[in-house]
Design a protein around this motif. Sequence first.
Motif, mmCIF file in Angstrom:
data_model
loop_
_atom_site.group_PDB
_atom_site.id
_atom_site.type_symbol
_atom_site.label_atom_id
_atom_site.label_comp_id
_atom_site.label_asym_id
_atom_site.label_seq_id
_atom_site.Cartn_x
_atom_site.Cartn_y
_atom_site.Cartn_z
ATOM 1 N N HIS A 29 -2.815 -9.116 -6.881
ATOM 2 C CA HIS A 29 -4.158 -8.677 -7.254
ATOM 3 C C HIS A 29 -4.740 -9.628 -8.307
ATOM 4 N N PRO A 30 -5.780 -10.359 -7.933
ATOM 5 C CA PRO A 30 -6.348 -11.341 -8.865
ATOM 6 C C PRO A 30 -6.683 -10.779 -10.247
ATOM 7 N N MET A 32 -5.498 -8.239 -11.840
ATOM 8 C CA MET A 32 -4.255 -7.881 -12.526
ATOM 9 C C MET A 32 -3.521 -9.133 -12.990
ATOM 10 N N LYS A 123 2.202 -0.280 -14.820
ATOM 11 C CA LYS A 123 0.956 -0.930 -15.202
ATOM 12 C C LYS A 123 0.095 -0.083 -16.128
ATOM 13 N N LEU A 223 4.955 4.403 3.446
ATOM 14 C CA LEU A 223 3.970 4.696 4.483
ATOM 15 C C LEU A 223 3.293 3.389 4.943
ATOM 16 N N HIS B 29 -5.243 1.294 -16.630
ATOM 17 C CA HIS B 29 -4.144 0.331 -16.741
ATOM 18 C C HIS B 29 -4.537 -0.802 -17.676
ATOM 19 N N MET B 32 -4.830 -4.367 -16.237
ATOM 20 C CA MET B 32 -5.943 -4.461 -15.295
ATOM 21 C C MET B 32 -7.276 -4.475 -16.025
ATOM 22 N N THR B 102 -7.184 0.353 -6.157
ATOM 23 C CA THR B 102 -6.010 -0.253 -5.533
ATOM 24 C C THR B 102 -5.933 0.160 -4.072
ATOM 25 N N TYR B 103 -6.515 1.323 -3.771
ATOM 26 C CA TYR B 103 -6.281 1.949 -2.482
ATOM 27 C C TYR B 103 -7.471 1.788 -1.533
ATOM 28 N N ASP B 104 -7.157 1.551 -0.268
ATOM 29 C CA ASP B 104 -8.229 1.386 0.716
ATOM 30 C C ASP B 104 -8.246 2.557 1.694
ATOM 31 N N LYS B 123 -8.635 -4.108 -5.411
ATOM 32 C CA LYS B 123 -8.101 -4.973 -6.459
ATOM 33 C C LYS B 123 -7.435 -6.224 -5.920
ATOM 34 N N ASP B 124 -7.237 -6.267 -4.608
ATOM 35 C CA ASP B 124 -6.652 -7.494 -4.060
ATOM 36 C C ASP B 124 -7.730 -8.467 -3.584
ATOM 37 N N MET B 125 -8.956 -8.177 -3.903
ATOM 38 C CA MET B 125 -10.031 -9.083 -3.492
ATOM 39 C C MET B 125 -10.163 -10.236 -4.484
ATOM 40 N N ARG B 151 -13.281 0.629 7.169
ATOM 41 C CA ARG B 151 -12.579 1.869 6.845
ATOM 42 C C ARG B 151 -13.529 3.058 6.910
ATOM 43 N N ILE B 216 -1.824 12.330 4.230
ATOM 44 C CA ILE B 216 -1.428 11.486 3.105
ATOM 45 C C ILE B 216 -1.896 10.059 3.333
ATOM 46 N N ARG B 217 -1.689 9.569 4.540
ATOM 47 C CA ARG B 217 -2.038 8.182 4.861
ATOM 48 C C ARG B 217 -3.523 7.907 4.622
ATOM 49 N N LEU B 223 -1.019 13.188 -2.830
ATOM 50 C CA LEU B 223 0.309 13.667 -3.148
ATOM 51 C C LEU B 223 0.425 13.852 -4.668
#
Lengths: 224, 224
Positions: A29-30, A32, A123, A223, B29, B32, B102-104, B123-125, B151, B216-217, B223
């Motif tokens: 993660h950039p 982070m 984190k 998952l 965080h 972050m 963080t989650y998509d 966050k991975d962009m 999505r 959950i997915r 959860l």
Amino acid sequence: MSSESDFNAPVRRKPVPEKKIRVLVVDDHPPMRIGLVALIKSQPGMDVIAEASDGEEAIEVYDDVLPDIVLMDLRMPGMGGVEAILAIRKKHPDARVIVVSTYDMDEDIHRAMQSGAKSYLLKDMPIEEIASTIQGVYEGDTPLPRSVQERLMERAQRQQLTERERDVLEALIKGRSNKEIASSLCIAEDTVKSHLKTLFTKLHVRDRTGAAIEAIRHGIIHLK
Amino acid sequence: MSSESDFNAPVRRKPVPEKKIRVLVVDDHPPMRIGLVALIKSQPGMDVIAEASDGEEAIEVYDDVLPDIVLMDLRMPGMGGVEAILAIRKKHPDARVIVVSTYDMDEDIHRAMQSGAKSYLLKDMPIEEIASTIQGVYEGDTPLPRSVQERLMERAQRQQLTERERDVLEALIKGRSNKEIASSLCIAEDTVKSHLKTLFTKLHVRDRTGAAIEAIRHGIIHLK
DNA sequence: ATGACTCTCACCCGTTTGAGGGAAATGACG
DNA sequence: CGTCATTTCCCTCAAACGGGTGAGAGTCAT
């Protein structure tokens, strides 16, 4: 153990330029990565000498720069943190890797420590704790945060699963019925039931749904 | 749309000191948060004027500093991002909040956009995408990354659940049997079954285990 | 080589679950 | 007002599931 309480050593404050701890930061993660780098560079005794954004890159870069400490994310696309740690420590058994993860699932923690990580940070921890852990690991300690320790204890108390039980659990989480699990693993349906029975006992649940939830909750099966 | 391709405007490069975009960064965080702050400050046209580490703090700070843009994490202890966005936009309907998560998971995305977020970043962009999105939202656009759009489309194609169905699903994920779900919701067991039937259809699964996993997915139920 | 563990399979038995059908009450919406 | 979605409830039946018990073959370490 700590070098601060060495009463017999001569007092010399400024004279020593003191070699900085050379850190390799690995995170996909950039923002982070930027944050961890900034955090470390803000510490007087530390410096970031390289960065990587996945497992493969981390292994390459490690060989190049031979850092004192690796700060490694666990969940990354492609090669994950665990595999990267194993690969690095195979070539460099004395490599000191600290995992920095978003997740505090006990199985993640266990897998990381099992693979040879010196510590496991979350984190959401304050920067002081991250910095002091880096310092501690550099000095040869393995300072594990209390909350992480507790998770590890929880896992230790849970009976661990056999390989086959994990296979069944994994198939279960793919949404398969007993019959389908049986054929996908090439065993009898009764055998699947047998494994499930012990799974339920070990996970302290009564049915497959509970098993699936517990497995996901503890990170036993990931998952996706 | 973009201010760069305004051919009729007189060319004047230096003279304008150009007001910087004032950003509020909200993330629990520490590393972050540091990273996002550093990222924004590295952009010539932007500046961070305040930070917060949870929802409540974000609301307070927003009132104080009235930023142009809020960069908001979604999953935070205590008050989450969605509630914070709702609270802020209640008092300041023109508030421009960008979620950085963080989650998509499609439900997370949907809930965020539903609550009034102008965009949803992961966050991975790359930092360029984060910066350009901030710029875009500041200029009045709602630039949504392609992957996030997809999505959202996936979610739109899935039939959405009714409130009661969500109740049943939530109880299901607590590991309860139909009988237990019935008594916990004060309805007949047959009613539970009836809801489950429609749940299975809507989630495209055949049994409760599949429903739990899908829920959950997709982040329909969180959860823990 | 004896015990411990795992994996495999079998049988019985009762319960839970899911598929099929239907139907009534509610409130919202046009 | 009728229509629709939602929620609620009912019935039957077969399949799937889970508990209990036992047992043979294999590996492994003591």
